[in-house]
Design an enzyme around this catalytic site. Structure first.
Site, PDB file in Angstrom:
ATOM      1  N   ARG A  59      10.275   0.798   4.727  1.00 43.53           N
ATOM      2  CA  ARG A  59      11.712   0.961   4.468  1.00 43.53           C
ATOM      3  C   ARG A  59      12.488  -0.303   4.830  1.00 43.53           C
ATOM      4  O   ARG A  59      13.387  -0.718   4.101  1.00 43.53           O
ATOM      5  CB  ARG A  59      12.246   2.162   5.267  1.00 43.53           C
ATOM      6  CG  ARG A  59      11.707   3.509   4.798  1.00 43.53           C
ATOM      7  CD  ARG A  59      12.336   4.656   5.542  1.00 43.53           C
ATOM      8  NE  ARG A  59      12.007   4.630   6.964  1.00 43.53           N
ATOM      9  CZ  ARG A  59      10.936   5.194   7.501  1.00 43.53           C
ATOM     10  NH1 ARG A  59      10.061   5.831   6.723  1.00 43.53           N
ATOM     11  NH2 ARG A  59      10.723   5.136   8.800  1.00 43.53           N
ATOM     12  N   ASP A  72      -1.631   6.079   3.169  1.00 43.45           N
ATOM     13  CA  ASP A  72      -1.196   6.722   4.411  1.00 43.45           C
ATOM     14  C   ASP A  72      -1.691   8.153   4.493  1.00 43.45           C
ATOM     15  O   ASP A  72      -2.246   8.582   5.513  1.00 43.45           O
ATOM     16  CB  ASP A  72       0.331   6.668   4.495  1.00 43.45           C
ATOM     17  CG  ASP A  72       0.867   7.338   5.745  1.00 43.45           C
ATOM     18  OD1 ASP A  72       0.556   6.865   6.859  1.00 43.45           O
ATOM     19  OD2 ASP A  72       1.602   8.335   5.637  1.00 43.45           O
ATOM     20  N   ASP A  76      -4.620   9.681   7.006  1.00 47.72           N
ATOM     21  CA  ASP A  76      -4.308  10.801   7.907  1.00 47.72           C
ATOM     22  C   ASP A  76      -5.310  11.938   7.743  1.00 47.72           C
ATOM     23  O   ASP A  76      -5.827  12.488   8.728  1.00 47.72           O
ATOM     24  CB  ASP A  76      -2.896  11.331   7.622  1.00 47.72           C
ATOM     25  CG  ASP A  76      -1.812  10.400   8.104  1.00 47.72           C
ATOM     26  OD1 ASP A  76      -2.093   9.536   8.949  1.00 47.72           O
ATOM     27  OD2 ASP A  76      -0.668  10.541   7.629  1.00 47.72           O
TER      28      ASP A  76
END
Length: 217
Positions: A59, A72, A76
């Site tokens: 971001r 991501d 995970d």
């Protein structure tokens, strides 16, 4: 402004953090199967904290990408799965093994279903919530502090279950209370996964029903 090539995306800072997480996950798995619990604890723990960093830098630097998002989520799911599979071996209990298998299946299926349903309904990612989204999912995904607290507490619970098998007796006086404190967070996190699975399945079923009714006309 210079055009961004697909090769540039591979070198985005959050994606580099993602690759680091993959390496740390590999180190954690090595530590599990070669009986190096300290290595596993440190590598797995750092990987979880970097899970926050990749989103922050994506971001901040304007480097959000589909590659980073999928990297991501896959990282995970894989790290959690490997840890739970090892816990099933470590505790040598059929009941716990069944429970860990259920948690793995729920984790993977709910996130895949959520991502797929969001994509086919025109959302940009699986964390994007609309006005008609379930209030539990909106509370979970729209506040990063809530998301971090539940994800961290869930992973901490599993990691402490692993660590408790290797700690000396005196250290258990601290780790066991921490494990018990993390348990309700993990329980709620997996209950949210149940809601996520049901809601995303319902969204897909609504799309199917609308398409079938449209073709009947």
């Amino acid at each position: 402004m210079a055009q961004v090539s697909y090769l540039d995306v591979f070198w985005f800072v959050p994606n580099l953090i993602g690759y680091t997480r993959v390496g740390l996950a590999a180190a954690a798995v090595f530590g599990m199967y070669y009986e190096h619990p300290f290595l596993t604890f440190v590598a797995y723990g750092i990987s979880e904290f970097l899970d926050v960093a990749d989103g922050y830098y994506a971001r901040k630097l304007g480097q959000c990408s589909k590659l980073g998002e999928v990297l991501d989520m896959v990282t995970d799911r894989c790290t959690t799965t490997v840890l739970l599979v090892y816990l099933a071996q470590l505790y040598q209990s059929n009941m716990l093994a069944l429970l860990f298998c259920f948690i793995v299946s729920l984790d993977i299926s709910s996130h895949y279903m959520q991502m797929y349903s969001q994509l086919v309904t025109g959302k940009t990612n699986h964390k994007e919530m609309g006005d008609d989204s379930h209030w539990i999912l909106k509370a979970y995904y729209t506040d990063r502090r809530v998301l971090f607290a539940f994800c961290f507490g869930n992973e901490a619970f599993f990691l402490l279950l692993y660590l408790n098998k290797y700690l000396p007796t005196y250290a258990l006086y601290l780790s066991v209370p921490l494990t018990l404190a993390a348990f309700p967070i993990s329980f709620i996190k997996n209950a949210i996964n149940v809601v996520q699975l049901y809601e995303s399945a319902s969204d897909l079923a609504r799309l199917d029903a609308a398409e079938i009714n449209k073709n009947k006309k």
